[in-house]
Design a protein around this motif. Structure first.
Motif, PDB file in Angstrom:
ATOM      1  N   THR A 112      34.411  40.786  31.052  1.00  9.94           N
ATOM      2  CA  THR A 112      32.963  40.923  31.106  1.00  9.94           C
ATOM      3  C   THR A 112      32.576  41.317  32.531  1.00  9.94           C
ATOM      4  N   SER A 113      31.551  40.737  33.104  1.00  7.12           N
ATOM      5  CA  SER A 113      31.140  41.102  34.459  1.00  7.12           C
ATOM      6  C   SER A 113      30.138  40.098  34.989  1.00  7.12           C
ATOM      7  N   ILE A 114      30.180  39.897  36.281  1.00  9.95           N
ATOM      8  CA  ILE A 114      29.188  39.033  36.928  1.00  9.95           C
ATOM      9  C   ILE A 114      27.788  39.637  36.805  1.00  9.95           C
ATOM     10  N   ASN A 115      27.708  40.947  36.517  1.00 11.20           N
ATOM     11  CA  ASN A 115      26.400  41.590  36.335  1.00 11.20           C
ATOM     12  C   ASN A 115      25.585  40.941  35.221  1.00 11.20           C
ATOM     13  N   ALA A 116      26.264  40.321  34.274  1.00 11.89           N
ATOM     14  CA  ALA A 116      25.560  39.659  33.177  1.00 11.89           C
ATOM     15  C   ALA A 116      24.740  38.479  33.670  1.00 11.89           C
ATOM     16  N   HIS A 117      25.040  37.976  34.864  1.00 10.18           N
ATOM     17  CA  HIS A 117      24.347  36.805  35.414  1.00 10.18           C
ATOM     18  C   HIS A 117      23.385  37.155  36.539  1.00 10.18           C
ATOM     19  N   LEU A 118      23.406  38.399  36.984  1.00 19.26           N
ATOM     20  CA  LEU A 118      22.604  38.795  38.140  1.00 19.26           C
ATOM     21  C   LEU A 118      21.460  39.711  37.712  1.00 19.26           C
ATOM     22  N   GLY A 119      20.385  39.674  38.449  1.00 22.69           N
ATOM     23  CA  GLY A 119      19.285  40.602  38.189  1.00 22.69           C
ATOM     24  C   GLY A 119      19.430  41.854  39.028  1.00 22.69           C
ATOM     25  N   MET A 120      20.580  42.520  38.923  1.00 22.66           N
ATOM     26  CA  MET A 120      20.859  43.673  39.770  1.00 22.66           C
ATOM     27  C   MET A 120      20.093  44.900  39.276  1.00 22.66           C
ATOM     28  N   PRO A 121      19.275  45.511  40.108  1.00 28.40           N
ATOM     29  CA  PRO A 121      18.526  46.702  39.694  1.00 28.40           C
ATOM     30  C   PRO A 121      19.450  47.801  39.179  1.00 28.40           C
ATOM     31  N   ASN A 122      18.953  48.540  38.217  1.00 30.10           N
ATOM     32  CA  ASN A 122      19.624  49.719  37.652  1.00 30.10           C
ATOM     33  C   ASN A 122      20.826  49.386  36.769  1.00 30.10           C
ATOM     34  N   ARG A 147      42.166  29.471  13.263  1.00 26.81           N
ATOM     35  CA  ARG A 147      43.287  30.367  12.969  1.00 26.81           C
ATOM     36  C   ARG A 147      44.311  30.359  14.098  1.00 26.81           C
ATOM     37  N   GLY A 148      44.068  29.524  15.108  1.00 22.03           N
ATOM     38  CA  GLY A 148      44.978  29.468  16.245  1.00 22.03           C
ATOM     39  C   GLY A 148      44.701  30.529  17.289  1.00 22.03           C
ATOM     40  N   ILE A 149      43.536  31.177  17.212  1.00 20.92           N
ATOM     41  CA  ILE A 149      43.193  32.249  18.151  1.00 20.92           C
ATOM     42  C   ILE A 149      42.216  31.716  19.190  1.00 20.92           C
ATOM     43  N   ARG A 150      42.625  31.728  20.443  1.00 18.97           N
ATOM     44  CA  ARG A 150      41.748  31.335  21.539  1.00 18.97           C
ATOM     45  C   ARG A 150      41.054  32.572  22.086  1.00 18.97           C
ATOM     46  N   VAL A 151      39.755  32.464  22.365  1.00 22.47           N
ATOM     47  CA  VAL A 151      38.998  33.569  22.962  1.00 22.47           C
ATOM     48  C   VAL A 151      38.369  33.067  24.253  1.00 22.47           C
ATOM     49  N   ASN A 152      38.619  33.775  25.345  1.00 23.83           N
ATOM     50  CA  ASN A 152      38.051  33.438  26.644  1.00 23.83           C
ATOM     51  C   ASN A 152      37.604  34.719  27.337  1.00 23.83           C
ATOM     52  N   ALA A 153      36.906  34.564  28.440  1.00 23.51           N
ATOM     53  CA  ALA A 153      36.393  35.727  29.174  1.00 23.51           C
ATOM     54  C   ALA A 153      36.685  35.594  30.660  1.00 23.51           C
ATOM     55  N   VAL A 154      36.896  36.722  31.309  1.00 24.70           N
ATOM     56  CA  VAL A 154      36.886  36.788  32.766  1.00 24.70           C
ATOM     57  C   VAL A 154      35.681  37.621  33.171  1.00 24.70           C
ATOM     58  N   SER A 155      34.986  37.170  34.218  1.00 26.37           N
ATOM     59  CA  SER A 155      33.809  37.894  34.713  1.00 26.37           C
ATOM     60  C   SER A 155      34.026  38.241  36.180  1.00 26.37           C
ATOM     61  N   PRO A 156      34.584  39.423  36.440  1.00 24.31           N
ATOM     62  CA  PRO A 156      34.815  39.815  37.823  1.00 24.31           C
ATOM     63  C   PRO A 156      33.523  40.198  38.533  1.00 24.31           C
ATOM     64  N   GLY A 157      33.510  39.960  39.825  1.00 25.03           N
ATOM     65  CA  GLY A 157      32.508  40.556  40.688  1.00 25.03           C
ATOM     66  C   GLY A 157      32.980  41.947  41.074  1.00 25.03           C
ATOM     67  N   PRO A 158      32.496  42.488  42.189  1.00 21.68           N
ATOM     68  CA  PRO A 158      32.917  43.829  42.590  1.00 21.68           C
ATOM     69  C   PRO A 158      34.401  43.872  42.942  1.00 21.68           C
ATOM     70  N   VAL A 159      35.100  44.791  42.320  1.00 18.99           N
ATOM     71  CA  VAL A 159      36.544  44.931  42.499  1.00 18.99           C
ATOM     72  C   VAL A 159      36.843  46.364  42.903  1.00 18.99           C
ATOM     73  N   SER A 160      37.818  46.539  43.753  1.00 22.49           N
ATOM     74  CA  SER A 160      38.211  47.879  44.218  1.00 22.49           C
ATOM     75  C   SER A 160      38.964  48.609  43.117  1.00 22.49           C
ATOM     76  N   THR A 161      38.233  49.304  42.259  1.00 21.89           N
ATOM     77  CA  THR A 161      38.838  50.062  41.170  1.00 21.89           C
ATOM     78  C   THR A 161      38.160  51.419  41.081  1.00 21.89           C
ATOM     79  N   PRO A 162      38.748  52.353  40.298  1.00 20.71           N
ATOM     80  CA  PRO A 162      38.123  53.680  40.132  1.00 20.71           C
ATOM     81  C   PRO A 162      36.778  53.645  39.423  1.00 20.71           C
ATOM     82  N   LEU A 163      36.364  52.486  38.868  1.00 19.76           N
ATOM     83  CA  LEU A 163      35.105  52.414  38.126  1.00 19.76           C
ATOM     84  C   LEU A 163      33.934  52.900  38.961  1.00 19.76           C
ATOM     85  N   TYR A 164      33.887  52.504  40.240  1.00 18.09           N
ATOM     86  CA  TYR A 164      32.749  52.886  41.071  1.00 18.09           C
ATOM     87  C   TYR A 164      32.690  54.388  41.303  1.00 18.09           C
TER      88      TYR A 164
END
Length: 249
Positions: free
Chosen positions: A136-146, A171-188
């Motif tokens: 997921t992303s920390i953006n889900a928790h922040l009021g970041m413009p745009n 069914r034995g299926i665990r579901v969890n999430a990671v919420s990264p902040g800004p990470v040095s990746t090609p996404l930007y």
């Protein structure tokens, strides 16, 4: 013993950034790994980096039919899956007044609709036990413009981690999430901003991180390895925030 020894795993969006690094760490921990991507250049890069032991597949993360075909392919290749990292995603940052329906629909397709129907398609081949990790992303928790559409799509995944954990744990299926902040990746670099504006945007984001730096893909990958492994067997419906303290401000 390696933490993922013998586990059959899938990483969507596994041909660059966090996904590729996670695939590297999964392999190092003894897993059998399949990764997906849609860019021919990064698909080839992943083949070179991960070697012949990884299954590298071209899949559009926003195409529902493609998710069903992916599940079929993995069933034939692996039989079952022990861990899934739903990592494929896109970021389209625009002010509210500039967003159009096509852009909105594409973000939702890639970040929410595709992942949802992928998990549905994978249900018959998920082992018992199995671990699903949503990126997921920390953006889900922040009021970041745009970031309105991106943030709502990631908030949807956080909600899915909670609701599906309750629905699938029987069914034995665990579901969890990671919420990264800004990470040095090609996404930007995919935001479509001119270099000078991209630099200003990065500087503005960095100023909001108490740790004083961007995260590294390896730091997120280590958390995913933990959640995919049996070490986290009692971790269900959790969100692991990895943001250098950004959300504490």
């Amino acid at each position: 013993m390696k933490r993922l020894e013998g586990k059959r795993t899938l990483i969507t969006g596994g041909t660059s950034g966090i996904g590729l690094e996670t695939a590297r760490q999964f392999l190092a921990e003894g897993a059998r790994v399949a990764v997906t991507g849609s860019n021919p250049a990064t698909l080839e890069q992943a083949r070179q980096v991960l070697g012949p032991d990884a299954l590298v597949l071209r899949v559009d993360a926003g195409d529902v039919a493609g998710q069903r075909q992916l599940a079929h392919t993995l069933g034939e290749a692996f039989g079952q899956l022990d861990a899934v990292f739903v990592n494929a995603g896109m970021a389209d940052f625009r002010p509210l007044e500039q967003f159009d329906e096509a852009g909105f629909d594409r973000t939702i397709a890639v970040n929410v609709k595709g992942p949802y129907f992928l998990l549905q398609a994978l249900l018959p081949i998920l082992a018992k036990p199995a671990s699903v990790v949503l990126n997921t992303s920390i953006n889900a928790h922040l009021g970041m413009p745009n970031s309105s559409v991106y943030a709502l799509s990631k908030a949807a995944l956080i909600s899915l981690a909670r609701t599906l954990s309750g629905e699938l744990i029987g069914r034995g299926i665990r579901v969890n999430a990671v919420s990264p902040g800004p990470v040095s990746t090609p996404l930007y670099g995919k935001l479509g901003l001119p270099p000078a504006e991209l630099e200003r945007t990065a500087a503005a984001i960095l100023a909001q991180v108490p740790a004083g730096r961007f995260g590294e893909p390896s730091e997120i990958a280590k958390a995913v390895v933990f959640l995919a492994s049996d070490e986290s067997a009692f971790t269900v419906g959790s969100e692991l925030v990895i943001d250098g303290g950004m959300s504490t401000l």
